[in-house]
Design an enzyme around this catalytic site. Sequence first.
Site, PDB file in Angstrom:
ATOM      1  N   LYS A   1       1.124  -1.164  -0.235  1.00 24.86           N
ATOM      2  CA  LYS A   1       0.084  -0.049   0.068  1.00 24.86           C
ATOM      3  C   LYS A   1       0.890   1.287  -0.029  1.00 24.86           C
ATOM      4  O   LYS A   1       1.628   1.308   0.810  1.00 24.86           O
ATOM      5  CB  LYS A   1      -0.804  -0.025   1.354  1.00 24.86           C
TER       6      LYS A   1
HETATM    7  C1  5RP Z   1      -2.167   4.585   7.224  1.00 24.63           C
HETATM    8  C2  5RP Z   1      -3.054   3.866   6.677  1.00 24.63           C
HETATM    9  C3  5RP Z   1      -4.397   4.208   6.586  1.00 24.63           C
HETATM   10  O1  5RP Z   1      -5.081   3.164   6.825  1.00 24.63           O
HETATM   11  C4  5RP Z   1      -4.529   4.631   5.387  1.00 24.63           C
HETATM   12  O2  5RP Z   1      -3.596   5.548   5.100  1.00 24.63           O
HETATM   13  C5  5RP Z   1      -5.797   5.694   5.543  1.00 24.63           C
HETATM   14  O3  5RP Z   1      -6.283   6.065   4.498  1.00 24.63           O
HETATM   15  P1  5RP Z   1      -6.759   7.101   3.751  1.00 24.63           P
HETATM   16  O4  5RP Z   1      -5.242   7.874   3.816  1.00 24.63           O
HETATM   17  O5  5RP Z   1      -7.309   6.970   2.457  1.00 24.63           O
HETATM   18  O6  5RP Z   1      -7.331   7.905   5.035  1.00 24.63           O
HETATM   19  O7  5RP Z   1      -2.563   2.570   6.376  1.00 24.63           O
HETATM   20  O8  5RP Z   1      -0.919   4.106   7.676  1.00 24.63           O
END
Ligand code: 5RP
Length: 305
Positions: free
Chosen positions: A203
């Site tokens: 991710k």
């Molecule tokens: C941070 C993460 C969060 O789940 C993610 O970044 C949150 O999602 P968004 O940025 O879309 O609000 O893994 O460590």
Amino acid sequence: MADQDSKVGHNYCLDVPPASQGFFLKGMDHTDWGMKNRLARIFNPKSGHTVMLAFDHGYIMGSTAGLERLDIVIPPLADDVDVLMGTRGALRAAVPPTCDKAVALRCSAGSSVLDEDMSHEVIGVNVEDAIRMNAACMAIQTFIGAPGQKSSIQNLCNTIDAGNRYGIPTLGVIAVGKEMERTAKYFLLATRMVAEFGAQIIKTYYCDEFEKITSACPVPIVIAGGKKVAENEALAMCFRAIQEGAAGVDMGRNIFQSENPRAMVKAVAKIVHENATDKEAYDLYLSLKLSPKNALQPRVKTKTK
Ligand code: 5RP
């Protein structure tokens, strides 16, 4: 003893070659059956993509805007996503166990928005509890280039080893923290490192030259949404990411902080699974937004920028 005198004829289909066992996700051909089965719950085998709903923000940010009442906000969004990404506390408290969506379990913990340096985490959930939670994957954050780099890599590798023992994939989350850069150069380095350590899914954030990152990363990449922006901007980012090789999104604030989270999650899914353009998805968002059946409980509006 089985009856040897069966009246049913055998059919060995001698002229039919054995079914090919190729797998649809890049870099995953040589993983075990259980690992593939979990990956096929995370990524839709038809589109090859996934919509993950991230609501793990509380583990670092406390009661994030839009997630004050997980029990009200999350269940109505579950129908339109492939995966629910949360902490075990949030999942146990707010998601009914009858929900059949795959779970990406947040397994690293240890810092908060109050810390100057947020890069020091530990493994907060062991693999046995991940199995009890029926996790389809375990999410561990890495802080490449930050003071906590080495221990976060240790957390990641220990979790990958544990996951490999039981056929559970690890989602390597690339953290950017307070000071770390968000450039193609940085994400090329970090995504490749985490994939080479053995994470089955990565991710990261969307950035310029994103296709170089997806091309050089040997396993599927999903993008985080980042801070809330206007719905059409978030959908445009989502569209570009998919066009440039992302295997999906793991989106949080741009869904649950949307003026209409249910309409927004459907619009995101249209891009991710149906190859819609951001314009088509935004039109869908606008039409669904007006429908009372897509309304969640009213809540305080958040600023978009
Ligand atoms: C941070 C993460 C969060 O789940 C993610 O970044 C949150 O999602 P968004 O940025 O879309 O609000 O893994 O460590």
